[in-house]
Motif scaffolding. Structure first.
Motif, mmCIF file in Angstrom:
data_model
loop_
_atom_site.group_PDB
_atom_site.id
_atom_site.type_symbol
_atom_site.label_atom_id
_atom_site.label_comp_id
_atom_site.label_asym_id
_atom_site.label_seq_id
_atom_site.Cartn_x
_atom_site.Cartn_y
_atom_site.Cartn_z
ATOM 1 N N PHE A 1 -6.900 -3.044 1.815
ATOM 2 C CA PHE A 1 -6.490 -1.674 2.103
ATOM 3 C C PHE A 1 -5.764 -1.062 0.910
ATOM 4 C CE2 PHE A 1 -3.489 1.548 3.468
ATOM 5 C CZ PHE A 1 -4.305 2.391 4.192
ATOM 6 N N TYR A 2 -4.802 -1.789 0.376
ATOM 7 C CA TYR A 2 -4.035 -1.234 -0.742
ATOM 8 C C TYR A 2 -4.837 -1.217 -2.035
ATOM 9 C CZ TYR A 2 0.087 -0.703 2.091
ATOM 10 O OH TYR A 2 0.963 -0.269 3.064
ATOM 11 N N SER B 1 -7.843 1.364 -10.846
ATOM 12 C CA SER B 1 -8.600 0.150 -10.529
ATOM 13 C C SER B 1 -8.027 -1.074 -11.231
ATOM 14 C CB SER B 1 -10.070 0.326 -10.914
ATOM 15 O OG SER B 1 -10.188 0.638 -12.297
ATOM 16 N N SER B 2 -7.008 -0.881 -12.069
ATOM 17 C CA SER B 2 -6.458 -1.990 -12.852
ATOM 18 C C SER B 2 -5.462 -2.832 -12.057
ATOM 19 C CB SER B 2 -5.774 -1.462 -14.114
ATOM 20 O OG SER B 2 -6.689 -0.783 -14.939
ATOM 21 N N SER B 3 -4.564 -2.180 -11.318
ATOM 22 C CA SER B 3 -3.506 -2.924 -10.623
ATOM 23 C C SER B 3 -4.045 -3.936 -9.617
ATOM 24 C CB SER B 3 -2.546 -1.950 -9.929
ATOM 25 O OG SER B 3 -1.917 -1.120 -10.890
ATOM 26 N N GLY C 1 2.064 -9.100 -2.697
ATOM 27 C CA GLY C 1 2.270 -8.569 -4.036
ATOM 28 C C GLY C 1 1.792 -7.142 -4.195
ATOM 29 N N ILE C 2 0.577 -6.853 -3.734
ATOM 30 C CA ILE C 2 0.033 -5.504 -3.931
ATOM 31 C C ILE C 2 0.749 -4.491 -3.050
ATOM 32 C CG2 ILE C 2 -1.832 -5.570 -2.210
ATOM 33 C CD1 ILE C 2 -3.616 -4.236 -4.351
ATOM 34 N N TYR C 3 1.207 -4.906 -1.873
ATOM 35 C CA TYR C 3 1.972 -3.990 -1.023
ATOM 36 C C TYR C 3 3.284 -3.610 -1.694
ATOM 37 C CZ TYR C 3 5.169 -2.409 2.581
ATOM 38 O OH TYR C 3 6.106 -1.688 3.272
ATOM 39 N N LEU C 4 4.021 -4.590 -2.189
ATOM 40 C CA LEU C 4 5.314 -4.318 -2.818
ATOM 41 C C LEU C 4 5.138 -3.505 -4.099
ATOM 42 C CD1 LEU C 4 7.036 -7.800 -2.303
ATOM 43 C CD2 LEU C 4 7.512 -5.663 -1.082
ATOM 44 N N TYR C 5 4.089 -3.787 -4.836
ATOM 45 C CA TYR C 5 3.821 -3.040 -6.074
ATOM 46 C C TYR C 5 3.540 -1.573 -5.764
ATOM 47 C CZ TYR C 5 1.271 -1.267 -10.112
ATOM 48 O OH TYR C 5 0.853 -0.492 -11.150
ATOM 49 N N THR C 6 2.700 -1.321 -4.779
ATOM 50 C CA THR C 6 2.359 0.064 -4.424
ATOM 51 C C THR C 6 3.598 0.823 -3.955
ATOM 52 O OG1 THR C 6 0.144 -0.656 -3.755
ATOM 53 C CG2 THR C 6 0.848 1.518 -3.017
ATOM 54 N N LYS D 1 6.722 0.285 -4.753
ATOM 55 C CA LYS D 1 7.693 0.510 -5.825
ATOM 56 C C LYS D 1 7.170 1.444 -6.900
ATOM 57 C CE LYS D 1 10.628 -1.930 -9.151
ATOM 58 N NZ LYS D 1 11.062 -3.245 -9.684
ATOM 59 N N GLN D 2 5.917 1.267 -7.324
ATOM 60 C CA GLN D 2 5.399 1.990 -8.475
ATOM 61 C C GLN D 2 4.733 3.315 -8.117
ATOM 62 O OE1 GLN D 2 5.956 1.105 -11.596
ATOM 63 N NE2 GLN D 2 7.058 -0.731 -10.923
ATOM 64 N N PHE D 3 4.391 3.530 -6.857
ATOM 65 C CA PHE D 3 3.710 4.760 -6.454
ATOM 66 C C PHE D 3 4.494 5.455 -5.339
ATOM 67 C CE2 PHE D 3 0.458 2.602 -8.702
ATOM 68 C CZ PHE D 3 -0.416 3.579 -9.182
ATOM 69 N N PRO D 4 5.684 5.971 -5.658
ATOM 70 C CA PRO D 4 6.463 6.671 -4.625
ATOM 71 C C PRO D 4 5.719 7.875 -4.060
ATOM 72 C CG PRO D 4 7.360 7.078 -6.822
ATOM 73 C CD PRO D 4 6.354 5.968 -6.965
ATOM 74 N N GLU D 5 4.764 8.427 -4.833
ATOM 75 C CA GLU D 5 3.978 9.569 -4.346
ATOM 76 C C GLU D 5 3.138 9.201 -3.120
ATOM 77 O OE1 GLU D 5 4.015 9.640 -8.916
ATOM 78 O OE2 GLU D 5 3.753 8.197 -7.311
ATOM 79 N N LEU D 6 2.859 7.902 -2.954
ATOM 80 C CA LEU D 6 2.020 7.462 -1.834
ATOM 81 C C LEU D 6 2.844 6.974 -0.635
ATOM 82 C CD1 LEU D 6 -0.784 5.521 -3.756
ATOM 83 C CD2 LEU D 6 -0.785 7.887 -2.960
ATOM 84 N N ARG D 7 4.163 6.984 -0.763
ATOM 85 C CA ARG D 7 4.986 6.587 0.378
ATOM 86 C C ARG D 7 4.898 7.655 1.468
ATOM 87 N NH1 ARG D 7 10.515 5.000 -2.898
ATOM 88 N NH2 ARG D 7 9.586 3.397 -4.268
ATOM 89 N N LEU D 8 4.908 7.190 2.702
ATOM 90 C CA LEU D 8 4.742 8.108 3.832
ATOM 91 C C LEU D 8 6.094 8.487 4.420
ATOM 92 C CD1 LEU D 8 1.717 6.397 5.624
ATOM 93 C CD2 LEU D 8 1.693 8.127 3.817
ATOM 94 N N SER D 9 6.349 9.778 4.535
ATOM 95 C CA SER D 9 7.567 10.275 5.178
ATOM 96 C C SER D 9 7.386 10.247 6.698
ATOM 97 C CB SER D 9 7.864 11.693 4.713
ATOM 98 O OG SER D 9 6.850 12.577 5.187
ATOM 99 N N ARG D 10 8.431 10.596 7.419
ATOM 100 C CA ARG D 10 8.329 10.633 8.878
ATOM 101 C C ARG D 10 7.276 11.648 9.318
ATOM 102 N NH1 ARG D 10 13.705 10.986 12.432
ATOM 103 N NH2 ARG D 10 13.828 8.887 11.519
ATOM 104 N N ASP D 11 7.222 12.779 8.626
ATOM 105 C CA ASP D 11 6.221 13.797 8.968
ATOM 106 C C ASP D 11 4.796 13.281 8.740
ATOM 107 O OD1 ASP D 11 8.166 15.592 9.676
ATOM 108 O OD2 ASP D 11 8.219 16.588 7.713
ATOM 109 N N ASP D 12 4.621 12.459 7.710
ATOM 110 C CA ASP D 12 3.290 11.902 7.427
ATOM 111 C C ASP D 12 2.867 10.882 8.474
ATOM 112 O OD1 ASP D 12 3.090 13.357 5.003
ATOM 113 O OD2 ASP D 12 4.252 11.815 3.958
ATOM 114 N N ARG D 13 3.857 10.253 9.117
ATOM 115 C CA ARG D 13 3.560 9.194 10.079
ATOM 116 C C ARG D 13 3.409 9.726 11.496
ATOM 117 N NH1 ARG D 13 7.645 6.531 7.015
ATOM 118 N NH2 ARG D 13 9.144 6.808 8.727
ATOM 119 N N GLN D 14 2.873 10.922 11.610
ATOM 120 C CA GLN D 14 2.568 11.515 12.909
ATOM 121 C C GLN D 14 1.085 11.310 13.216
ATOM 122 O OE1 GLN D 14 4.993 12.874 14.851
ATOM 123 N NE2 GLN D 14 6.466 12.349 13.236
#
Length: 445
Positions: A154-155, A165-167, A211-216, A218-231
């Motif tokens: 998934f990640y 595609s590198s990470s 590993g890939i979950y923790l990396y995503t 930490k390194q991609f805060p733009e992809l973190r889901l806010s409470r509004d996104d988790r509706q």
């Protein structure tokens, strides 16, 4: 948002964009195939022909089961790539949450069912009685690792949808290296048999998923889901589901056909099973780069489709066809002439009958890798332009032909199991012809 957009495939050199994106996919799959080869090599050389036959026949079932959630991830990735190309990041984050619900729920259900019905599944595959116990032991442990495998995929597809595609490659490298080390430790050092091979796979999958979950995160805060996104957004879920389940069906049909062929191969006994187990690994390794290039091509098309860049799409199609033709042609020549040497990597030179069967398989299929290369491009194109149903139809044509011909030709005494080998390229060619017709009729740009 600069961290995301520097991987934008709607800008820059077309050939360079696709190849730079495809290279980590190819290297990642190469690593995975190297592990598969190492696993087959260790099992075949250390544990013997029966263990190799059991693990080899399990491979088709494992690929079929995992193809379901990989197909879901692939379909989700197509939608995310379009939204990323259109710069609609808010909608993209809502789609990520919807994708998590769909992939997570389906994987959990699949995991429960596969463990509950493992014994009858093994019998349906016509596994020889003497191999049923060892096959069950191997598959039971493998399926315990299904959820971490789904998390990694998934990640990995999430990162690829935004052009990274590198990470995923780095975490796959860690997983494969750990897997090989544990294979040697468990099978050679601790004498654990096929259970050791399965346990090594599960442990490495857990490490790569974490590993890939923790990396995503930490390194991609733009992809973190806010409470509004988790509706729960039923509109977003329907959109994601329309892509992901069709892509899932495509992947499942593809591997269901392979699974049905595996059952037919099993009916010819341990010698043919062992030969097929080794040859199919070589076969998968050989056409793996064009498969990965097809996936890179799909992401390129999806982002440019979302951005409405018709000019880049048309030039990208021409570039992809030329690249696939050149590479597949070279690989076909190499596999055809070095089939014997390739089989001897897995099978001791004294096992002449097993090697001979595998050489015939490789020389028949290896002559037609251009056919499967074109088919991967069709799959990727139709998935990227919101026509995943066409990819499903092409898969049904390819695999339906393969299964019908395999059972029909194998029943002819003069062909026997060689009829199974010939059914594969015929299915590729027929699906390619259908792909051309669909492209001309449904060209959406």
């Amino acid at each position: 948002m600069n961290h995301l957009y520097k991987r934008d495939l709607t800008k820059g050199s077309i050939a360079g964009s696709m190849l730079r994106f495809a290279l980590p996919l190819m290297l990642g799959n190469l690593l995975q195939q190297c592990y598969n080869i190492a696993d087959t090599l260790i099992v075949g050389q250390v544990l013997g022909a029966e263990a190799l036959a059991a693990v080899g026949s399990s491979y088709a079932l494992i690929v079929f089961i995992t193809s379901i959630f990989i197909g879901l991830c692939m379909g989700c990735s197509a939608v995310l790539s379009m939204q990323y190309g259109a710069k609609d990041i808010r909608q993209m984050k809502q789609s990520i949450f919807s994708s998590l619900l769909i992939v997570g729920g389906t994987t959990l259900l699949l995991n429960i069912l596969s463990l509950a019905f493992l014994s009858p599944i093994i019998k349906i595959l016509q596994t020889p009685p003497e191999l049923e116990a060892i096959t069950y032991q191997y598959l039971f442990l493998i399926f315990l690792g299904m959820i971490p495998m789904a998390v990694y995929n998934f990640y990995a597809f999430l990162l690829r949808s935004v052009g990274n595609s590198s990470s995923p490659l780095y975490f796959l490298l860690i997983s494969v290296a750990l897997n090989i080390v544990l294979d040697v430790l468990f099978m050679v050092g601790l004498k654990m048999g096929v259970e050791g091979a399965a346990l090594a796979t599960v442990i490495s999958q857990i490490v790569s998923a974490a590993g890939i979950y923790l990396y995503t995160w930490k390194q991609f805060p733009e992809l973190r889901l806010s409470r509004d996104d988790r509706q729960i957004n039923f509109s977003a879920i329907r959109k994601i589901a329309s892509f992901s389940y069709l892509t899932c069906m495509q992947q499942s049909v593809m591997n269901l056909g392979i699974l049905m062929v595996q059952g037919l191969v099993n009916s010819f006994g341990t010698t043919v099973m062992a030969s097929f187990a080794a040859a199919v690994k070589i076969d998968s390794f050989a056409y793996m780069p064009v498969q990965d290039f097809g996936n890179a091509f799909s992401t390129f098309i999806a982002q440019n489709f979302g951005a409405q860049r018709e000019d880049r799409i048309c030039r990208g199609i021409r570039c992809a066809w030329l690249t696939t033709t050149l590479f597949a042609g070279i690989v076909s020549v190499l596999v055809f002439f070095f089939a014997t040497e390739l089989m001897r990597i897995f099978i001791p030179a004294t096992e002449q009958e097993i090697i001979s069967i595998g050489v015939t398989y490789l020389q028949i299929e290896g002559s037609f890798y251009i056919g499967i290369g074109y088919l991967f491009l069709f799959y990727g194109y139709f998935r990227a332009v919101s026509r995943p149903s066409v990819s499903l139809i092409l898969t049904i044509i390819s695999l339906g032909t393969r299964v019908i011909l395999a059972y029909s030709l194998a029943a002819i005494p003069s062909l026997s199991y060689n009829g199974i080998w010939w059914s594969v390229p015929i299915g590729w060619i027929l699906a390619d012809i259908a792909g051309v017709l669909f492209y001309r009729r449904l060209h959406v740009l």
